[in-house]
Design a protein around this motif. Sequence first.
Motif, PDB file in Angstrom:
ATOM      1  N   ASP A  92      44.098  36.471  -7.493  1.00 52.96           N
ATOM      2  CA  ASP A  92      45.361  36.971  -6.986  1.00 52.96           C
ATOM      3  C   ASP A  92      45.285  37.297  -5.493  1.00 52.96           C
ATOM      4  OD1 ASP A  92      47.991  37.761  -7.137  1.00 52.96           O
ATOM      5  OD2 ASP A  92      47.451  39.853  -7.514  1.00 52.96           O
ATOM      6  N   LEU A  93      44.197  37.967  -5.092  1.00 50.34           N
ATOM      7  CA  LEU A  93      44.025  38.338  -3.681  1.00 50.34           C
ATOM      8  C   LEU A  93      44.171  37.120  -2.781  1.00 50.34           C
ATOM      9  CD1 LEU A  93      41.065  40.842  -3.284  1.00 50.34           C
ATOM     10  CD2 LEU A  93      43.450  41.153  -2.614  1.00 50.34           C
ATOM     11  N   LEU A  94      43.608  36.038  -3.233  1.00 52.86           N
ATOM     12  CA  LEU A  94      43.571  34.839  -2.410  1.00 52.86           C
ATOM     13  C   LEU A  94      44.878  34.039  -2.501  1.00 52.86           C
ATOM     14  CD1 LEU A  94      41.267  33.906  -0.641  1.00 52.86           C
ATOM     15  CD2 LEU A  94      40.634  32.270  -2.394  1.00 52.86           C
ATOM     16  N   GLY A  95      45.729  34.440  -3.413  1.00 56.09           N
ATOM     17  CA  GLY A  95      47.010  33.743  -3.549  1.00 56.09           C
ATOM     18  C   GLY A  95      46.964  32.584  -4.511  1.00 56.09           C
ATOM     19  N   PHE A  96      45.971  32.528  -5.366  1.00 56.86           N
ATOM     20  CA  PHE A  96      45.854  31.415  -6.313  1.00 56.86           C
ATOM     21  C   PHE A  96      47.021  31.321  -7.298  1.00 56.86           C
ATOM     22  CE2 PHE A  96      41.735  28.944  -6.637  1.00 56.86           C
ATOM     23  CZ  PHE A  96      41.497  29.025  -5.287  1.00 56.86           C
ATOM     24  N   ILE A  98      49.948  31.406  -6.833  1.00 53.50           N
ATOM     25  CA  ILE A  98      51.005  30.598  -6.248  1.00 53.50           C
ATOM     26  C   ILE A  98      50.653  29.121  -6.351  1.00 53.50           C
ATOM     27  CG2 ILE A  98      52.217  30.094  -4.084  1.00 53.50           C
ATOM     28  CD1 ILE A  98      51.506  33.099  -3.376  1.00 53.50           C
ATOM     29  N   LEU A  99      49.364  28.828  -6.290  1.00 56.68           N
ATOM     30  CA  LEU A  99      48.910  27.446  -6.252  1.00 56.68           C
ATOM     31  C   LEU A  99      48.579  26.902  -7.635  1.00 56.68           C
ATOM     32  CD1 LEU A  99      46.484  27.946  -3.264  1.00 56.68           C
ATOM     33  CD2 LEU A  99      48.844  27.165  -3.153  1.00 56.68           C
TER      34      LEU A  99
ATOM     35  N   ARG B 575      48.463  39.238   5.918  1.00 54.28           N
ATOM     36  CA  ARG B 575      47.245  39.008   5.144  1.00 54.28           C
ATOM     37  C   ARG B 575      47.229  37.564   4.656  1.00 54.28           C
ATOM     38  NH1 ARG B 575      45.316  39.457  -0.282  1.00 54.28           N
ATOM     39  NH2 ARG B 575      47.480  39.094  -0.885  1.00 54.28           N
ATOM     40  N   GLY B 577      45.168  36.000   2.040  1.00 52.78           N
ATOM     41  CA  GLY B 577      44.199  35.990   0.945  1.00 52.78           C
ATOM     42  C   GLY B 577      43.055  36.976   1.081  1.00 52.78           C
ATOM     43  N   HIS B 578      43.131  37.861   2.053  1.00 54.10           N
ATOM     44  CA  HIS B 578      42.013  38.764   2.266  1.00 54.10           C
ATOM     45  C   HIS B 578      42.176  40.060   1.471  1.00 54.10           C
ATOM     46  CE1 HIS B 578      38.400  39.608   4.593  1.00 54.10           C
ATOM     47  NE2 HIS B 578      38.797  40.859   4.635  1.00 54.10           N
ATOM     48  N   GLY B 596      50.216  36.821   0.688  1.00 49.01           N
ATOM     49  CA  GLY B 596      49.740  35.780   1.606  1.00 49.01           C
ATOM     50  C   GLY B 596      48.586  35.018   0.968  1.00 49.01           C
ATOM     51  N   ILE B 597      48.531  33.724   1.230  1.00 52.24           N
ATOM     52  CA  ILE B 597      47.497  32.859   0.645  1.00 52.24           C
ATOM     53  C   ILE B 597      46.398  32.624   1.685  1.00 52.24           C
ATOM     54  CG2 ILE B 597      47.110  30.654  -0.508  1.00 52.24           C
ATOM     55  CD1 ILE B 597      50.049  30.429  -0.992  1.00 52.24           C
ATOM     56  N   GLY B 598      45.190  32.411   1.187  1.00 53.48           N
ATOM     57  CA  GLY B 598      44.057  32.120   2.072  1.00 53.48           C
ATOM     58  C   GLY B 598      44.333  30.919   2.967  1.00 53.48           C
ATOM     59  N   THR B 610      55.252  32.142   1.441  1.00 52.19           N
ATOM     60  CA  THR B 610      54.520  33.217   0.781  1.00 52.19           C
ATOM     61  C   THR B 610      54.142  34.352   1.730  1.00 52.19           C
ATOM     62  OG1 THR B 610      53.522  31.400  -0.440  1.00 52.19           O
ATOM     63  CG2 THR B 610      52.641  33.589  -0.848  1.00 52.19           C
TER      64      THR B 610
END
Lengths: 121, 696
Positions: A92-96, A98-99, B575, B577-578, B596-598, B610
């Motif tokens: 989740d932190l990394l935004g997965f 969404i992907l 941010r 993905g951090h 926010g995505i990495g 996002t």
Amino acid sequence: MSEFKIHHRSGEGVSVIDLKGYLDAHTAPELENALQKLIEEKKFNIVVNCKDLSYISSAGLGVFMAYIEDVRKNRGDIKLTNMSPKVYNVFDLLGFPILYEIYKDEQDAIKKFQDARSVQS
Amino acid sequence: MSRLKKVLYVTAALVVFVTVFILDVIRHAVSFDLDGILFIREGAIIGALFLLYLSIRAAHAEHPVGIPKNIGKLLIYSVLVLFLASLVSFVGRGTTVPEGTMTPPQAALASLVSVVFGVVLGLFSISALLTIKDLLLHKRRKGTKRNFILYVIALLLSSLTVLPLIPSELSVVSSVLFAVAVVMIVVNSFKQNWIVYLSRREKLYSIVYSALLFLTFVGLSLLMTQNPVSRALDTFHLPLRNFAQLNAIFGAVYFGMAFISTLFHLPTAEVYERKQSELTSLHNLSRLVTQVFDFTDLVNTVTAMTLEVVGARSAWLELIREQGINGRVAVDVVSNRNISPEQIELITASDESSLRQYVLDSKRALLIDDIRNDRRTKHITKSGVTVGSLLSVPLISHGEPIGFLHATKDFEFGFDQDDIDVMTTFADHVTIAIENSKLIAKSLERERYQQEMMVAQQMQKRLLPQRLPKHPTLEIAAVSEPSLEVGGDYYDFVQLRGDRLGVVVGDVSGKGVSAAFYMAEVKGIFQSLSKICDSPRELLLRANQSLMESLERKAFISLLYGIIDIPKGILTLARAGHCPMIYISGLNAQMIRPTGIGLGLTHEQIFEETTQETAIQLQKDDLCIFYTDGLNESRNGAGEEFGFERLVQAALGARYLSAEQIKEMILTEIRNHTGDSAYGDDMTLVVIKWLGHGEG
């Protein structure tokens, strides 16, 4: 520290990979090989069951990134299921989310694949 | 023996001999009898001869030469002595002058002849004895040295008993001792072990030398029993004559025997020489073990030497790749000589079972004497392989087979038991050499890897800020601790227009050199974009754009970027993905986590949709804590993570301290948690304390 294990099941046109233990830079190549093999066998409907996955590092996350494009190009997908809250948090932190499609239960993911197929046909 | 000592000994001996000479001249001219002087004379001569013996022995030991050369040298000496003896014999013919009645010139000549010839013969006898001793003790057995010493004792005793001072009743004893010495000569003469170890060429030399030495020693023995040689010797020193005579007999018998033995050994010389060449080859290979590091060189040398060692027509070396299914082995032919891979396949593989399997099962050499008629190689008959016999040996390391060495000959029954033994030994050396070469390759690789790591570590260190920005309204403390290897943690500060401060913390996926490169790239992007982009979100969007193009697919970067507007006291944060920022205001702790995505994970559209931005109005003594996941994921021995909860509690507990102290407190808490277990990942911590403008 529990060791990393990969178990492989397939049926109903969907391949399921069970992950167990720690997925980090040391164990990531094992998952890479498993995914690579599925792609070579043209099995693009892939469910990764994370029920027994206790830890995933950035290198582990990278494995999914490496193959998702190939799989989706072939009208397949990698769906993730059964994550523990802790593992989900890393994704989740990394935004997965969404992907990737992330499901609570493996059956949901399999059903989704089957639905998609019936829509196509 | 030191040079000085040698010179002293020889000089002392010379002085004695000159004195004896003068004394003899006087004695010849004027007949007088004085037992005392005679006694001293004999004693002095024995002493002088002993000193000469010591000098010769030292010279002998200091300049060792090969066996044939040693014998050759002795031959030259013996011919010279024989010549001298003949001369004495010729000159002294028919001159019998009673003692005491010689004219002075006659006396001088006779004395000179007797002293010089005596000394030369003494030197020669000693030298001959030492040479024979060397030959005797070559590859000696238990009794060899004892027999030789017995001879020397008999020799010395029998010589001493003929001293003129000894009563003549003892002549029987003297004869007995002489006989004993002769017996010991015969016993000793059977020890001819040295001949076996000569090469064929050396044996031929040895035959000629032995024959000639035999003749010269016989000649010397005969001359010594006759006047005037015997008389010249007697007048010089009676024991010397006895000594020289026995040694001459010894020489004649010993070299006579040597001649015969060598003659018998000549036919076996070839076999011996082959053994010798096998040994030399083995020895060469053992040397190669330490010399050839390159694997290809090594295996090619091995096959080349196999041809040499057993005189094979063809040879090849196989290494086991993996234990295949059904116990069958998969091998790589790493080197082959005079045989093609197709032929190798024809020979070793059959439908039912492979020849390798026979070797593996027995873990011993496999010899096939007649390939066309052996049941194990029936499959070969049909094919056109022109091989008569085959020898295969396994390479076994720590009880596990690692490969095979094969050799073939064109004719049947080409290999004998010796070949099997030699090949087996050879295979052991090969195994060690191959294992060594693998180890070396591995350690070289590791060394290279470590060097790369060092470069990457240094690079990483330089990419991090060398000093922290100072500002009256805020305190900053930062630390980045790399793990054992090179990690991808990054933090940086940038001073922006309008008195604003940019703070960034990031984590590059992966480790090692590639992580360090990505980090360098991120720094470049950040440093340049931060000057252009007014908002953190804008910077992340642009950074993602450029990183999508350059990052490899499985790599990504997480970033947390905040801009503090110092006059306004507002922190704007975005941010990618951090890990979320920890914001502590009073007793209230919050995870600030705008979505926010990495970076490098997805194309601009999704990324743009996002990524959000959030702003915080900072109050006096508020804390902003940036970090990487290595910090909260620090595990203790039981695998338990430090976690966000402990992190927040540690920060809360220390909130009234300075930024530097808060940072230290958090690090201490982490160390308390992890205990002795080393940090798994690298971790970075940046603590910012907002002091405000003094309004509070």
